[in-house]
Design an enzyme around this catalytic site. Structure first.
Site, mmCIF file in Angstrom:
data_model
loop_
_atom_site.group_PDB
_atom_site.id
_atom_site.type_symbol
_atom_site.label_atom_id
_atom_site.label_comp_id
_atom_site.label_asym_id
_atom_site.label_seq_id
_atom_site.Cartn_x
_atom_site.Cartn_y
_atom_site.Cartn_z
ATOM 1 N N GLU A 8 0.580 36.248 2.631
ATOM 2 C CA GLU A 8 1.768 36.344 3.501
ATOM 3 C C GLU A 8 3.054 35.827 2.840
ATOM 4 O O GLU A 8 4.160 36.193 3.261
ATOM 5 C CB GLU A 8 1.544 35.561 4.799
ATOM 6 C CG GLU A 8 1.512 34.044 4.608
ATOM 7 C CD GLU A 8 1.281 33.277 5.912
ATOM 8 O OE1 GLU A 8 0.376 33.647 6.660
ATOM 9 O OE2 GLU A 8 2.037 32.317 6.165
ATOM 10 N N HIS A 43 2.994 34.591 11.349
ATOM 11 C CA HIS A 43 2.979 33.119 11.348
ATOM 12 C C HIS A 43 3.944 32.585 12.417
ATOM 13 O O HIS A 43 4.853 31.814 12.112
ATOM 14 C CB HIS A 43 3.339 32.576 9.956
ATOM 15 C CG HIS A 43 2.694 31.263 9.675
ATOM 16 N ND1 HIS A 43 2.022 30.981 8.526
ATOM 17 C CD2 HIS A 43 2.611 30.126 10.428
ATOM 18 C CE1 HIS A 43 1.562 29.744 8.546
ATOM 19 N NE2 HIS A 43 1.907 29.210 9.706
ATOM 20 N N ASP A 59 -2.519 35.706 12.884
ATOM 21 C CA ASP A 59 -1.150 35.166 12.826
ATOM 22 C C ASP A 59 -0.809 34.774 11.391
ATOM 23 O O ASP A 59 0.334 34.455 11.081
ATOM 24 C CB ASP A 59 -1.022 33.948 13.745
ATOM 25 C CG ASP A 59 0.422 33.435 13.813
ATOM 26 O OD1 ASP A 59 1.326 34.267 14.067
ATOM 27 O OD2 ASP A 59 0.657 32.247 13.574
ATOM 28 N N THR A 61 -5.270 31.684 13.506
ATOM 29 C CA THR A 61 -3.904 31.142 13.609
ATOM 30 C C THR A 61 -3.781 29.935 12.679
ATOM 31 O O THR A 61 -2.866 29.140 12.834
ATOM 32 C CB THR A 61 -3.581 30.682 15.057
ATOM 33 O OG1 THR A 61 -4.577 29.744 15.451
ATOM 34 C CG2 THR A 61 -3.518 31.835 16.027
ATOM 35 N N SER A 62 -4.715 29.820 11.721
ATOM 36 C CA SER A 62 -4.720 28.605 10.899
ATOM 37 C C SER A 62 -4.065 28.852 9.537
ATOM 38 O O SER A 62 -2.875 28.547 9.368
ATOM 39 C CB SER A 62 -6.144 28.083 10.763
ATOM 40 O OG SER A 62 -6.110 26.755 10.363
ATOM 41 N N ARG A 63 -4.803 29.381 8.587
ATOM 42 C CA ARG A 63 -4.233 29.745 7.289
ATOM 43 C C ARG A 63 -4.916 31.027 6.830
ATOM 44 O O ARG A 63 -6.131 31.183 6.983
ATOM 45 C CB ARG A 63 -4.455 28.642 6.246
ATOM 46 C CG ARG A 63 -3.537 27.434 6.407
ATOM 47 C CD ARG A 63 -2.050 27.754 6.114
ATOM 48 N NE ARG A 63 -1.190 26.595 6.256
ATOM 49 C CZ ARG A 63 -0.504 26.264 7.344
ATOM 50 N NH1 ARG A 63 -0.575 27.025 8.432
ATOM 51 N NH2 ARG A 63 0.266 25.191 7.362
ATOM 52 N N ILE A 105 -5.378 21.286 17.615
ATOM 53 C CA ILE A 105 -5.204 22.660 18.118
ATOM 54 C C ILE A 105 -6.516 23.234 18.631
ATOM 55 O O ILE A 105 -6.581 23.793 19.733
ATOM 56 C CB ILE A 105 -4.597 23.556 17.009
ATOM 57 C CG1 ILE A 105 -3.197 23.053 16.626
ATOM 58 C CG2 ILE A 105 -4.523 25.012 17.468
ATOM 59 C CD1 ILE A 105 -2.597 23.686 15.386
ATOM 60 N N ALA A 117 2.792 31.406 15.532
ATOM 61 C CA ALA A 117 2.124 30.618 16.569
ATOM 62 C C ALA A 117 2.862 29.324 16.905
ATOM 63 O O ALA A 117 2.845 28.854 18.043
ATOM 64 C CB ALA A 117 0.693 30.319 16.148
ATOM 65 N N PHE A 118 3.545 28.743 15.914
ATOM 66 C CA PHE A 118 4.215 27.453 16.153
ATOM 67 C C PHE A 118 5.528 27.618 16.920
ATOM 68 O O PHE A 118 6.099 26.634 17.381
ATOM 69 C CB PHE A 118 4.528 26.783 14.801
ATOM 70 C CG PHE A 118 5.684 27.444 14.081
ATOM 71 C CD1 PHE A 118 5.505 28.626 13.407
ATOM 72 C CD2 PHE A 118 6.957 26.892 14.136
ATOM 73 C CE1 PHE A 118 6.567 29.261 12.772
ATOM 74 C CE2 PHE A 118 8.028 27.506 13.505
ATOM 75 C CZ PHE A 118 7.831 28.701 12.814
HETATM 76 P P1 NAI Z 1 -6.161 18.764 12.748
HETATM 77 O O1 NAI Z 1 -6.136 18.011 11.467
HETATM 78 O O2 NAI Z 1 -5.874 18.041 14.020
HETATM 79 O O3 NAI Z 1 -7.601 19.479 12.916
HETATM 80 C C1 NAI Z 1 -8.276 20.117 11.868
HETATM 81 C C2 NAI Z 1 -9.762 19.979 12.135
HETATM 82 O O4 NAI Z 1 -10.459 20.722 11.131
HETATM 83 C C3 NAI Z 1 -10.262 18.531 12.073
HETATM 84 O O5 NAI Z 1 -11.021 18.220 13.226
HETATM 85 C C4 NAI Z 1 -11.102 18.494 10.814
HETATM 86 O O6 NAI Z 1 -12.196 17.597 10.905
HETATM 87 C C5 NAI Z 1 -11.583 19.941 10.755
HETATM 88 N N1 NAI Z 1 -12.068 20.308 9.428
HETATM 89 C C6 NAI Z 1 -11.691 19.821 8.225
HETATM 90 N N2 NAI Z 1 -12.410 20.406 7.258
HETATM 91 C C7 NAI Z 1 -13.251 21.276 7.863
HETATM 92 C C8 NAI Z 1 -14.253 22.161 7.404
HETATM 93 N N3 NAI Z 1 -14.549 22.254 6.100
HETATM 94 N N4 NAI Z 1 -14.918 22.891 8.312
HETATM 95 C C9 NAI Z 1 -14.646 22.786 9.627
HETATM 96 N N5 NAI Z 1 -13.703 21.967 10.142
HETATM 97 C C10 NAI Z 1 -13.029 21.217 9.256
HETATM 98 O O7 NAI Z 1 -5.180 19.991 12.542
HETATM 99 P P2 NAI Z 1 -4.468 20.863 13.679
HETATM 100 O O8 NAI Z 1 -3.153 20.288 14.006
HETATM 101 O O9 NAI Z 1 -5.437 21.155 14.759
HETATM 102 O O10 NAI Z 1 -4.172 22.204 12.840
HETATM 103 C C11 NAI Z 1 -5.214 23.066 12.412
HETATM 104 C C12 NAI Z 1 -4.651 24.072 11.422
HETATM 105 O O11 NAI Z 1 -3.737 24.941 12.105
HETATM 106 C C13 NAI Z 1 -3.780 23.441 10.308
HETATM 107 O O12 NAI Z 1 -4.581 23.087 9.213
HETATM 108 C C14 NAI Z 1 -2.820 24.527 9.953
HETATM 109 O O13 NAI Z 1 -3.340 25.233 8.837
HETATM 110 C C15 NAI Z 1 -2.831 25.459 11.173
HETATM 111 N N6 NAI Z 1 -1.514 25.573 11.820
HETATM 112 C C16 NAI Z 1 -0.990 26.834 11.992
HETATM 113 C C17 NAI Z 1 0.222 27.009 12.627
HETATM 114 C C18 NAI Z 1 0.800 28.380 12.879
HETATM 115 O O14 NAI Z 1 1.981 28.494 13.221
HETATM 116 N N7 NAI Z 1 0.034 29.449 12.751
HETATM 117 C C19 NAI Z 1 0.995 25.850 13.071
HETATM 118 C C20 NAI Z 1 0.331 24.570 12.899
HETATM 119 C C21 NAI Z 1 -0.882 24.457 12.269
#
Ligand code: NAI
Length: 343
Positions: A258, A290, A253, A227-229, A154, A292-293
């Protein structure tokens, strides 16, 4: 094959019924969230399907195990709500590692544009035939610096979108792997960014990454997008920094607390969460629940991969490539490397 489906919404049903019918699955759609008091509703089912705010803690895992459940299928990517360590050796946990990074990255940009160009304010004004522009002044994104924390699927798409706007992208990742972005130390990112967007997972290390101390390092007027957690941000500290005018705007988001609020209709009710109510009352805070997805493409991919994960588990001797790996440390014995099931 019978699957207990917790925290069901209408859009889930539509997407999953299509794949369920094709793949011989029967869903027990439950509106309630999974938790210690509701786990028993999975009795008689072969698998459990959960979402981001379901509680998959140790007591819940134990109860599901007692009921004979051996697989929990997350219909999301993040798994901070699962006690993976406790599940190891008892129940296999599978997830949807990627379903549409575009959905989330585009939503992050939509929030940013809405916020800085005051679209949410203008929409309400013109519906009331108020065509005044006072108070709607925004700023150009072109030439601004955006700090992207987490450059996985993302975060990388978000960085590409930002480059398309003519922004300079700085990035921080614990495991840098994107050759197209300029990685800097976290403090430098905090100091130089006009906008900061969070795309890393929630872990013990990243909980409250955005706190009073880190916000004190940021530029005055910085825009924060999450938009993460929710728990990546200390929401109380954020409110304080918004009130002190250090934070220019927040686009959220996700929100730390939540779980009991998002995805439900509380209009006409009194919401007990004063912190959320105060944040929402701020003119420079935008909250989506929440969401974004939530695109057609993402829902379709989620249903496809989740049902495929369950099928793979039952038809392929328990082997599923999307099983979560609890890093058990048993290097010699690690089944995951072969590839087989985790235990
Ligand atoms: P991903 O696993 O592809 O990328 C996560 C990145 O964070 C990786 O490059 C990893 O190396 C990095 N990372 C891990 N620990 C870290 C730290 N301590 N400091 C900095 N970077 C660190 O995951 P993706 O698919 O990109 O998703 C990211 C986040 O988005 C998910 O963890 C999830 O919480 C959130 N998400 C939110 C949604 C929503 O609807 N709002 C939907 C889907 C995901």
């Amino acid at each position: 094959m019978k699957i207990a489906f917790f925290d069901t919404k209408e859009y889930d049903r539509t997407a999953f019924e299509k794949y369920g019918a094709e793949r011989g699955m029967e869903f027990r759609f439950l509106e309630t969230k999974l938790g210690p008091d509701t786990a028993s509703l999975a009795e008689g089912c072969d698998a459990v399907c959960v979402f981001v705010n379901d509680d998959v803690s140790a007591p819940v895992i134990d109860r599901l195990y007692e009921l004979g459940i051996r697989i929990i299928a997350l219909r999301c990517a993040g798994y901070n709500n699962v006690d993976i360590k406790h599940a190891y050796g008892r129940i296999h946990v599978v997830r949807v590692p990627a379903y549409s990074p575009y959905a989330v990255a585009e939503h992050a940009m939509a929030l940013l544009l809405t916020s800085i160009r005051r679209i949410h304010k203008a929409f309400i004004r013109t519906r009331d035939f108020n065509f005044s522009l006072n108070g709607l002044t925004g700023f150009d994104l072109h030439g601004k610096t955006v700090g992207v924390i987490g450059t996985g699927k993302i975060g990388s798409v978000f960085a590409d979108i930002c480059r398309g706007f003519g922004m300079e992208v700085l990035a921080y990742d614990k495991f840098p792997s994107n050759p197209n972005v300029k990685y800097v130390e976290l403090d430098e990112l905090f100091e130089k960014s006009d906008i900061i967007s969070l795309h890393c997972p929630l872990t013990d290390e990243t909980r409250h990454l955005i706190c009073r101390e880190s916000m004190d390092k940021m530029k005055k007027g910085v825009v924060i997008i999450n938009t993460s957690r929710g728990a990546l941000i200390d929401a109380e500290a954020l409110l304080a920094e918004i009130k002190s005018r250090r934070i220019g705007a927040a686009c959220l988001d996700v929100y730390e607390e939540e779980a009991d609020i998002f995805f439900k209709d509380y209009s006409g009710h009194i919401v007990d969460d004063d912190l959320l109510a105060r944040l929402i009352s701020m003119p420079n805070v935008i909250v989506t629940s929440h969401q974004a997805f939530l695109t057609r493409e993402a829902l379709d991919n989620i249903a496809d991969t989740t049902t495929d994960n369950i099928l793979s588990y039952f038809n392929n001797d328990g082997i599923c490539k999307n099983e979560l790996c609890y890093h058990c440390g048993k290097v010699e014995e690690c089944m995951k490397n072969r590839p087989q099931k985790c235990f």
